[in-house]
Design a protein around this motif. Structure first.
Motif, mmCIF file in Angstrom:
data_model
loop_
_atom_site.group_PDB
_atom_site.id
_atom_site.type_symbol
_atom_site.label_atom_id
_atom_site.label_comp_id
_atom_site.label_asym_id
_atom_site.label_seq_id
_atom_site.Cartn_x
_atom_site.Cartn_y
_atom_site.Cartn_z
ATOM 1 N N GLY A 153 0.811 -1.068 0.096
ATOM 2 C CA GLY A 153 -0.041 0.073 0.054
ATOM 3 C C GLY A 153 0.718 1.186 0.060
ATOM 4 O O GLY A 153 0.566 2.179 0.715
ATOM 5 N N ALA A 154 1.895 1.390 -0.787
ATOM 6 C CA ALA A 154 2.957 2.227 -0.734
ATOM 7 C C ALA A 154 3.431 2.509 -2.028
ATOM 8 O O ALA A 154 2.922 1.967 -3.215
ATOM 9 N N VAL A 155 4.188 3.534 -2.312
ATOM 10 C CA VAL A 155 4.874 3.892 -3.612
ATOM 11 C C VAL A 155 6.198 3.330 -3.305
ATOM 12 O O VAL A 155 6.892 3.532 -2.482
ATOM 13 N N VAL A 156 6.734 2.585 -4.477
ATOM 14 C CA VAL A 156 7.919 2.009 -4.574
ATOM 15 C C VAL A 156 8.873 2.924 -5.597
ATOM 16 O O VAL A 156 8.337 3.240 -6.653
ATOM 17 N N VAL A 157 9.916 3.486 -5.024
ATOM 18 C CA VAL A 157 10.921 4.043 -6.100
ATOM 19 C C VAL A 157 12.376 3.583 -6.052
ATOM 20 O O VAL A 157 12.830 2.898 -4.977
ATOM 21 N N VAL A 158 12.577 3.168 -7.569
ATOM 22 C CA VAL A 158 13.847 2.747 -7.863
ATOM 23 C C VAL A 158 14.696 3.858 -8.406
ATOM 24 O O VAL A 158 14.511 4.457 -9.372
ATOM 25 N N THR A 159 15.825 4.175 -7.770
ATOM 26 C CA THR A 159 16.684 5.187 -8.189
ATOM 27 C C THR A 159 17.835 4.402 -8.864
ATOM 28 O O THR A 159 18.452 3.497 -8.783
ATOM 29 N N GLY A 160 18.286 5.295 -9.957
ATOM 30 C CA GLY A 160 19.341 4.806 -10.854
ATOM 31 C C GLY A 160 19.586 5.916 -11.910
ATOM 32 O O GLY A 160 19.137 7.077 -11.720
ATOM 33 N N ALA A 161 20.231 5.522 -13.060
ATOM 34 C CA ALA A 161 20.419 6.460 -14.080
ATOM 35 C C ALA A 161 18.930 6.924 -14.683
ATOM 36 O O ALA A 161 19.023 8.051 -14.824
ATOM 37 N N THR A 162 18.175 6.242 -14.598
ATOM 38 C CA THR A 162 16.694 6.537 -14.702
ATOM 39 C C THR A 162 15.935 6.004 -13.630
ATOM 40 O O THR A 162 16.026 4.946 -13.254
ATOM 41 N N ASP A 163 15.243 7.054 -12.766
ATOM 42 C CA ASP A 163 14.416 6.685 -11.768
ATOM 43 C C ASP A 163 13.148 6.082 -12.202
ATOM 44 O O ASP A 163 12.414 6.559 -12.943
ATOM 45 N N LEU A 164 12.611 5.124 -11.223
ATOM 46 C CA LEU A 164 11.349 4.424 -11.541
ATOM 47 C C LEU A 164 10.460 4.801 -10.599
ATOM 48 O O LEU A 164 10.801 4.741 -9.421
ATOM 49 N N ILE A 165 9.245 5.273 -10.646
ATOM 50 C CA ILE A 165 8.305 5.590 -9.378
ATOM 51 C C ILE A 165 7.264 4.589 -9.823
ATOM 52 O O ILE A 165 6.528 4.797 -10.851
ATOM 53 N N LEU A 166 6.806 3.858 -9.042
ATOM 54 C CA LEU A 166 5.849 2.747 -9.067
ATOM 55 C C LEU A 166 4.710 2.637 -8.090
ATOM 56 O O LEU A 166 5.044 2.723 -6.808
ATOM 57 N N SER A 167 3.500 2.888 -8.445
ATOM 58 C CA SER A 167 2.236 2.520 -7.530
ATOM 59 C C SER A 167 1.626 1.384 -8.155
ATOM 60 O O SER A 167 2.016 0.767 -9.192
ATOM 61 N N PRO A 168 0.632 1.021 -7.365
ATOM 62 C CA PRO A 168 -0.208 -0.528 -7.806
ATOM 63 C C PRO A 168 -0.652 -0.186 -9.157
ATOM 64 O O PRO A 168 -1.075 -1.226 -10.071
ATOM 65 N N SER A 169 -1.100 1.087 -9.320
ATOM 66 C CA SER A 169 -1.810 1.409 -10.600
ATOM 67 C C SER A 169 -1.092 2.296 -11.839
ATOM 68 O O SER A 169 -1.644 2.486 -12.968
ATOM 69 N N GLY A 170 0.104 2.727 -11.626
ATOM 70 C CA GLY A 170 0.690 3.470 -12.534
ATOM 71 C C GLY A 170 2.152 3.505 -12.177
ATOM 72 O O GLY A 170 2.592 3.095 -11.230
ATOM 73 N N ALA A 171 2.993 3.723 -13.399
ATOM 74 C CA ALA A 171 4.494 3.846 -12.907
ATOM 75 C C ALA A 171 4.932 5.260 -13.949
ATOM 76 O O ALA A 171 4.290 5.695 -15.034
ATOM 77 N N ALA A 172 6.059 5.774 -13.384
ATOM 78 C CA ALA A 172 6.535 6.704 -14.252
ATOM 79 C C ALA A 172 7.941 6.737 -14.222
ATOM 80 O O ALA A 172 8.710 5.950 -13.307
ATOM 81 N N THR A 173 8.637 7.223 -15.098
ATOM 82 C CA THR A 173 10.141 7.183 -15.023
ATOM 83 C C THR A 173 10.828 9.037 -15.081
ATOM 84 O O THR A 173 10.039 9.685 -15.619
#
Length: 266
Positions: A160-180
């Motif tokens: 029930g959270a937002v998951v963020v993966v940092t790197g050369a391109t960052d990923l921002i992930l929710s259960p229903s959406g994703a962004a870079t």
């Protein structure tokens, strides 16, 4: 979205949210400085005797397991449970999760016992938590096998959270959406503490934004744009870049983010 990022940056500077850190001693000063340059107020308080009182004053809480010990874990649990009671955002940075069983078990315990708003880590750390085959060397990410976007979204749904993966391109992930977010500069990978600083930025925006997904996208876009602006000043090396980066954060204007942010929704 870029316009709202500028508005979020303005709001941080208008409200000056207090960001309570229970963090590591390697990057504690860097985290305090980036909070100040963004317009937030940092406090570093990890004594179990005061964490509940301190977090009650805060706009967000950062938990960073970079230099881990039992005393810190006890303080993290106490502070985070109080933050949950008060609906204060909790940002967890599971530094080195996957490198040792103690770090992995501590991360899983925190995720089980408290409600995290944003889980932010590198690919190896997030891959480990998501159940992928991942390599973590010390606190650095190695190879990850599997679909990190899909696994990260499933993890976000479970927590029930937002998951963020940092790197050369960052990923921002929710259960229903994703962004870079594709802003940034290679020098960010050559100085200690930039991942910790990114967690502070996410916390500052989480304290003022309407939701954690928007806050995370906004924070990482500002972070990456500032890194690019710092690089334009032609620093002589990583350490002069670090100074230029903090200066760029302090001088960052909403219209610069609007014009330079590289955000994509996937």
């Amino acid at each position: 979205m870029s316009n709202s990022i500028g508005q979020h940056l303005k709001k941080v500077r208008q409200i000056n949210p207090l960001i309570h850190h229970i963090t590591n001693y390697v990057s504690v000063n860097d985290c305090a400085n980036i909070a100040l340059q963004l317009g937030a107020l940092p406090v570093m308080a990890d004594a179990v005797e005061e964490v509940e009182e301190m977090v009650s004053l805060a706009g967000a809480l950062v938990l960073n397991i970079g230099t881990l010990n039992k005393r810190i874990v006890d303080s993290m649990l106490k502070a985070a449970k109080k933050a949950n009671e008060l609906s204060i955002p909790v940002i967890l940075d599971p530094v080195g999760c996957g490198a040792t069983s103690y770090r992995t078990q501590t991360t899983l315990r925190l995720l089980e016992e408290v409600r995290v708003t944003v889980l932010k880590g590198n690919a190896g750390e997030i891959g480990t938590i998501a159940g992928l085959e991942a390599e973590v060397r010390g606190v650095e990410s190695g190879n990850v096998t599997g679909d990190l976007v899909q696994a990260g979204q499933k993890l976000a749904a479970r927590l029930g959270a937002v998951v963020v993966v940092t790197g050369a391109t960052d990923l921002i992930l929710s259960p229903s959406g994703a962004a870079t977010v594709s802003n940034g500069h290679p020098f960010l990978g050559r100085i200690t503490g930039t991942g910790c600083m990114a967690a502070t930025a996410v916390a500052a925006f989480s304290a003022v934004a309407e939701d954690a997904f928007t806050a995370s996208v906004s924070a990482l876009a500002c972070f990456g744009v500032a890194a690019e602006l710092a690089a334009y000043s032609n620093p002589s090396g990583p350490l002069s870049f670090k100074t230029a980066f903090l200066d760029a954060i302090a001088a960052l204007q909403p219209d610069q983010v609007t014009n330079l942010a590289k955000i994509a929704y996937i």
